[in-house]
Design an enzyme around this catalytic site. Structure first.
Site, short mmCIF file in Angstrom:
data_model
loop_
_atom_site.label_atom_id
_atom_site.label_comp_id
_atom_site.label_asym_id
_atom_site.label_seq_id
_atom_site.Cartn_x
_atom_site.Cartn_y
_atom_site.Cartn_z
N GLU A 154 3.54 -5.93 6.90
CA GLU A 154 2.73 -4.65 8.24
C GLU A 154 3.53 -4.85 9.08
OE1 GLU A 154 1.90 -6.67 5.59
OE2 GLU A 154 0.51 -5.84 3.92
N GLY A 182 0.10 -5.31 0.83
CA GLY A 182 -0.78 -5.21 -0.52
C GLY A 182 -0.43 -5.82 -1.16
N GLU A 192 -0.51 -9.61 -1.16
CA GLU A 192 -1.95 -9.59 -1.41
C GLU A 192 -3.06 -9.52 -2.58
OE1 GLU A 192 -2.40 -6.76 1.56
OE2 GLU A 192 -2.99 -8.17 2.50
N ALA A 208 0.73 -1.07 0.02
CA ALA A 208 0.26 -0.03 -0.22
C ALA A 208 1.06 1.17 -0.50
CB ALA A 208 -1.41 -0.06 1.26
N1 3HC Z 1 4.58 3.47 0.13
C1 3HC Z 1 4.69 4.36 -0.10
N2 3HC Z 1 6.87 4.97 0.01
C2 3HC Z 1 7.20 3.60 -0.57
C3 3HC Z 1 6.75 2.91 -0.09
C4 3HC Z 1 4.83 2.38 0.18
N3 3HC Z 1 5.14 1.06 0.47
N4 3HC Z 1 7.66 1.29 0.40
C5 3HC Z 1 8.97 2.94 -0.09
N5 3HC Z 1 8.42 3.56 -0.50
C6 3HC Z 1 9.86 5.05 -0.79
C7 3HC Z 1 10.17 5.07 0.57
O1 3HC Z 1 10.40 6.20 1.59
C8 3HC Z 1 11.46 5.60 -0.31
O2 3HC Z 1 11.34 7.30 -0.75
P1 3HC Z 1 12.40 8.46 -0.87
O3 3HC Z 1 13.04 7.57 -1.84
O4 3HC Z 1 11.34 9.70 -1.19
O5 3HC Z 1 13.16 8.23 0.16
C9 3HC Z 1 11.19 4.86 -1.60
O6 3HC Z 1 10.13 4.57 -2.02
C10 3HC Z 1 12.09 3.78 -1.97
O7 3HC Z 1 12.00 2.53 -0.71
P2 3HC Z 1 13.84 2.22 -0.23
O8 3HC Z 1 14.72 3.71 -0.37
O9 3HC Z 1 13.21 1.99 0.90
O10 3HC Z 1 14.43 1.64 -1.48
P3 3HC Z 1 14.80 0.00 -0.99
O11 3HC Z 1 14.78 -0.30 -2.74
O12 3HC Z 1 15.90 -0.06 0.13
O13 3HC Z 1 13.82 -0.78 -0.75
C11 3HC Z 1 11.28 -1.73 -0.71
C12 3HC Z 1 12.00 -0.60 -1.37
C13 3HC Z 1 11.45 -3.33 0.49
C14 3HC Z 1 9.94 -2.13 -0.85
C15 3HC Z 1 11.02 -0.75 1.30
O14 3HC Z 1 11.32 0.53 0.63
C16 3HC Z 1 10.37 -1.33 2.03
O15 3HC Z 1 9.78 -2.39 2.09
N6 3HC Z 1 9.24 -0.69 2.34
C17 3HC Z 1 7.74 -1.19 2.44
C18 3HC Z 1 7.25 -2.38 2.41
C19 3HC Z 1 5.57 -2.12 3.35
O16 3HC Z 1 5.96 -2.33 4.06
N7 3HC Z 1 5.06 -2.50 2.31
C20 3HC Z 1 3.44 -2.99 3.29
C21 3HC Z 1 2.67 -1.77 3.40
S1 3HC Z 1 1.34 -1.54 4.39
C22 3HC Z 1 0.37 -2.47 3.03
O17 3HC Z 1 1.01 -2.97 2.00
C23 3HC Z 1 -0.85 -1.99 4.00
C24 3HC Z 1 -1.75 -3.23 3.38
O18 3HC Z 1 -1.47 -4.58 3.75
C25 3HC Z 1 -3.02 -3.19 3.10
#
Ligand code: 3HC
Ligand code: NAI
Length: 700
Positions: A125, A102, A105, A63
């Site tokens: 998450e 997501g 998912e 998400a």
């Molecule tokens: N939403 C918005 N921005 C995100 C994001 C997300 N899910 N994931 C990463 N970003 C952004 C980062 O903040 C960063 O922004 P910036 O360049 O402005 O600082 C940019 O994307 C690049 O991210 P990273 O520097 O972390 O890049 P990496 O290549 O090192 O890592 C990644 C990539 C493994 C995807 C890592 O960013 C990550 O772990 N992201 C979070 C993933 C996550 O937690 N997903 C679950 C979200 S909650 C959800 O999905 C709820 C659902 O169940 C309903």
């Protein structure tokens, strides 16, 4: 079509591509685009199957976290997933990079999943204080069983494609050309008239857990220690349990309810803050990405003591050859023996192969010859914390190190500029402050001297990334960010015990707040002699009119240096790390209080917490205003990764913002009235509180 999602036909397969860089997060436009793409595929009689694939470096990483807390924009993810799963034509997810949250998912709503070998899938998450809120907790157990699903959902850790295939998440690991592999897979499904596999309708994998309902209690017990204080891991377990006990639609409702509870909690706000804070910390306005950095091919470490050995391990772990220079053979042998013992322990636990250990040990070379640093691209000094010794070492390094090499100091308190003044190249000098144990603790505080070059910062930050550290940039001052704040925190802890609290009371309050340990247990672990030596060095400059607690010094005078000597603030049974209250310490405290004319009283837990925490925050405010930290979130990162501050509270400055600076300032001002000068409110705290703002609003 939405700009973020494209649709293309490849033969009879409709390829839906998500293009929302950098990580294809499921922003509103992506959700909308997925629905439109599906509709096109379903409506087109020439399309017999569809593939969902990510453009750029990854599949969907979840998400869009930046949308959290804002009014939801339709369509919601649930309806997207529902449309995917109910498609009358097979939909295949094609995974590369990371399919997370997501993103996974979405994959689970598809009928089949293929991935490249390097692809990863996970439901992280929980790390944001949440649980998978779009069916992940209901579909994953139906696909791989409740126990395996619990492990993935509660840890939040991703798995690589081959493991995902073993688990049953991925149906096929395809070659490098993912799109071609996925299209071929989809064509085959159609040719072989494979059924539309809807995970929501599957049930067989849940049977094992239905026959063993104790599984959930056992799992909960197993994580209690590690997940202490956290809400989300336990909510994740509840959600998976709902998958086992409720029909799919009911389970989804339960998941949604639990997700909203997590989302509404301060914990997810703290953890999401931590996620962004960590990334923000790497952005240095005048050292932008692309600043030239030196490639580190060889490293050297001076000193093989507590820190030097651990620092050398960091290099070896990253495959960088490292030379360790000592003064005496005995110290060198001792230091390298500790390194070897550390690796052997990891091998014993099955977390490292013997071959890898040998490889890493092979990358570490010990020597007594300083000349051996000649080839190093970075030299990290980790000798005794004494300016004269440091200067001597740096003067020597200056003569030997090759031009352009980074000369770094691991000093925890000393002036980087003074150290740099011993060289003819202050631009190459930087502080690289590792935390003990250096091979374990994730934080690296980079300390920028007045003349540190941008290239030196860029090289050090790139190295930090390579060795897997989380780094923050600090300005040069006594103690930098972390230890400068720690000083008033420890001061208050000691004052509190003089006033009537006990070390165990203070430690319990701080532990219950969520810190890994309280201030006294922490000092016993780190060694009381470290601070004692620093205090002795500063004794002459100490203002005699300010209150000073002598308890810590008295303990050291008695040889009570903490765990390593079997006693410190606590006593320790031989071979045990459990702190036990010690009547001798209580007597010593009582005597010190008497000597200081302090009437002991009952100290409430609330006072303990406020005095310790606000001591951190008040100093943090000064650090921020002086520009020692670039932003308040950098201070949070420092405390989360260097000092065991509870992640679910976001860090000291975020926590203060959550409580409200008006309240914090009010407490600090009251302490100032009661306890005098050390509690002078930081001007920034006072100003922001009066303006009704938070630290997050401060920018320079
Ligand atoms: N939403 C918005 N921005 C995100 C994001 C997300 N899910 N994931 C990463 N970003 C952004 C980062 O903040 C960063 O922004 P910036 O360049 O402005 O600082 C940019 O994307 C690049 O991210 P990273 O520097 O972390 O890049 P990496 O290549 O090192 O890592 C990644 C990539 C493994 C995807 C890592 O960013 C990550 O772990 N992201 C979070 C993933 C996550 O937690 N997903 C679950 C979200 S909650 C959800 O999905 C709820 C659902 O169940 C309903
Ligand atoms: P230590 O006393 O364990 O090790 C220092 C080592 O340096 C000794 O083995 C000594 O023989 C060697 N040494 C001294 N002078 C030398 C020289 N001229 N050439 C080569 N080797 C020399 O000290 P520790 O704890 O490892 O600290 C090192 C530095 O790291 C200090 O600046 C300290 O402030 C800092 N630091 C320490 C932390 C800790 O928790 N111990 C945490 C973070 C930083």
């Amino acid at each position: 079509m939405s700009e973020l999602v494209s649709f293309e036909k490849q033969g009879s397969v409709g390829v839906i591509t998500v293009n929302n860089p950098p990580v294809n997060a499921l922003a509103q436009g992506v959700r909308q685009g997925l629905i439109e793409g599906l509709a096109r595929g379903i409506d087109d009689p020439g399309v017999s199957a569809m593939v969902i694939i990510g453009g750029g470096r990854t599949f969907i990483a979840g998400a869009d976290i930046r949308e959290f807390g804002k009014p939801p924009q339709p369509p919601d993810l649930h309806s997207v997933l529902e449309k995917i799963e109910s498609s009358p034509k097979p939909v295949v997810a094609a995974i590369h990079g990371t399919a997370l949250g997501g993103g996974l998912e979405v994959c689970l709503a598809c009928h089949y999943r293929v991935a490249v070998a390097a692809g990863q899938v996970g439901l992280p998450e929980v790390k944001l204080g949440l649980l998978p809120g779009a069916g992940g907790t209901q579909r994953l157990p139906r696909l791989i069983g409740a126990e395996a699903a619990l492990k993935m959902i509660v840890s939040g850790d991703p798995v690589r494609a081959p493991r995902a295939k073993e688990l049953g998440i991925v149906d096929e690991v395809v070659g490098e050309d993912l799109r071609a592999g996925a299209v071929a897979f989809a064509e085959k499904l159609v040719a072989e008239k494979k059924p539309l596999r809807k995970i929501s309708a599957a049930d067989d994998k849940l049977q094992a857990a239905r026959q063993n309902p104790a599984l959930f209690e056992t799992f909960k017990k197993g994580i209690e220690r590690e997940a202490r204080g956290y809400l989300a891991p336990f909510k994740c377990i509840e959600a998976v349990q709902a998958a086992v006990t409720l029909p799919f639609a009911e389970g989804l409702k339960r998941e949604r309810q639990l997700f909203q509870e997590c989302m509404a909690s301060p914990q997810s706000k703290g953890q999401i803050h931590a996620f962004f804070a960590e990334r923000e910390a790497t952005k240095i306005p005048d050292v932008p990405p692309g600043t030239p950095a030196r490639k580190i091919e060889r490293a050297a470490v001076i000193g093989a003591g507590t820190m030097g050995g651990g620092i050398a391990m960091n290099f070896a772990n990253a495959g960088i050859p490292v030379t360790v220079v000592e003064m005496s053979q005995e110290a060198l042998d001792r230091g390298l023996a500790v390194v070897k013992k550390n690796y052997a322990g990891t091998v014993e636990k099955g977390r490292l192969s013997q071959a890898d250990m040998d490889k890493r040990m092979g990358l570490i070379t010990g020597t007594l010859d300083r000349g051996a640093i000649r080839e190093a691209d970075i030299v990290i000094e980790a000798v005794f914390e004494e300016m004269a010794v440091k200067k001597d070492v740096f003067a020597a390094l200056d003569k030997i190190a090759k031009p352009g090499a980074v000369l770094a100091s691991n000093t925890s308190t000393l002036d980087i500029d003074q150290i740099a003044s011993a060289t003819s190249r202050p631009e190459a000098v930087i502080g690289t402050h590792f935390f003990s144990p250096a091979n374990v603790m994730r934080l690296l505080e980079l300390v920028r001297g007045a003349r540190t070059a941008k290239e030196t910062i860029a090289t050090s930050s790139e190295l930090s990334r390579r060795i897997g550290k989380v780094w923050v940039l600090a300005g040069n001052c006594d103690g930098f960010i972390g230890n400068r704040m720690l000083a008033p925190y420890l001061r208050e802890a000691e004052f509190l015990v003089e006033e009537g609290a006990t070390p165990q009371q203070v430690d319990k309050v701080i532990y219950d707040f969520g810190f890994a340990m309280g201030p006294f247990a922490m000092q016993d672990l780190a060694g009381l002699d470290v601070g004692w030596r620093i205090r002795k060095g500063k004794a002459a400059a100490r203002r005699k009119d300010l209150r000073y607690s002598h308890v810590g010094d008295r303990l050291c005078e008695q040889g009570r240096f903490g765990q390593k000597t079997g006693s410190g603030w606590y006593r320790y049974e031989p071979g045990s790390r459990t702190p036990r209250p010690d009547p001798e310490v209580e007597a010593l405290i009582a005597a010190a209080a008497k000597e200081g004319g302090i009437t002991r009283r009952q100290v409430s837990d609330e006072e303990v917490l406020k005095r310790c925490l606000w001591a951190l925050v008040n100093e943090g405010a000064r650090i921020l205003e002086e520009g020692i930290a670039l932003r308040s979130s950098d201070i949070d990162v420092t405390y989360l990764y260097g000092y065991g501050f509870p992640r679910y509270r976001g860090g000291p400055m975020f926590y203060a913002d959550q409580v409200g600076l008006k309240q914090v300032y009010g407490d600090v001002a009251a302490f100032h009235t009661q306890h005098g000068e050390p509690w002078t409110p930081a001007p920034l705290l006072e100003r922001l509180a009066k303006e009704g703002k938070g630290f997050r609003d401060f920018s320079r």
